[in-house]
Enzyme design. Structure first.
Site, PDB file in Angstrom:
ATOM      1  N   LYS A 153      11.980 -12.473   7.147  1.00 20.80           N
ATOM      2  CA  LYS A 153      11.075 -12.799   6.041  1.00 20.80           C
ATOM      3  C   LYS A 153      11.381 -14.196   5.499  1.00 20.80           C
ATOM      4  CE  LYS A 153       9.010  -8.796   5.897  1.00 20.80           C
ATOM      5  NZ  LYS A 153       8.351  -7.859   5.119  1.00 20.80           N
TER       6      LYS A 153
ATOM      7  N   ARG B  79      14.728  -2.203   9.146  1.00 17.23           N
ATOM      8  CA  ARG B  79      13.794  -2.743  10.140  1.00 17.23           C
ATOM      9  C   ARG B  79      14.244  -4.158  10.467  1.00 17.23           C
ATOM     10  NH1 ARG B  79      10.193  -6.161  11.086  1.00 17.23           N
ATOM     11  NH2 ARG B  79       9.884  -6.883   8.971  1.00 17.23           N
TER      12      ARG B  79
END
Length: 96
Positions: free
Chosen positions: A40, A78
């Site tokens: 991210k 994840r």
């Protein structure tokens, strides 16, 4: 039932870091918590200038946050680089 704070998804970097810092509150609700921080953009905040532009650098930051989140009780992670995450989690377990 898994609880997911929804890292990213229209949040600011500050929002994401605040959610991660308070992840213990979700863990304390008694359900497994899943965290998806892999690669991210907000991870660039903890990397040297421009280092976050490479996936390798973001994977390293992902592994660090993954290990810290595991310390706080997050059970499901994840990630893109599974081998690196496994190493980070193994190192985290050794330090208990």
């Amino acid at each position: 039932i898994l609880l997911d704070p929804g890292i990213g998804f229209g949040k600011t970097s500050e929002d994401n870091w605040r959610l991660i810092a308070g992840i213990g509150e979700l863990v304390n609700m008694g359900f497994p918590v899943v965290l998806g921080v892999s690669r991210k953009r907000f991870l660039m905040d903890i990397l040297p200038d421009a280092a976050g532009e490479s996936w390798e650098q973001r994977d390293m930051a992902t592994a660090m946050v993954t290990a810290l989140a595991a310390q706080r009780g997050v059970l499901v992670h994840r990630v893109h680089d599974v081998k690196l995450a496994v190493l980070a989690l193994a190192a985290q377990r050794c330090m208990k």
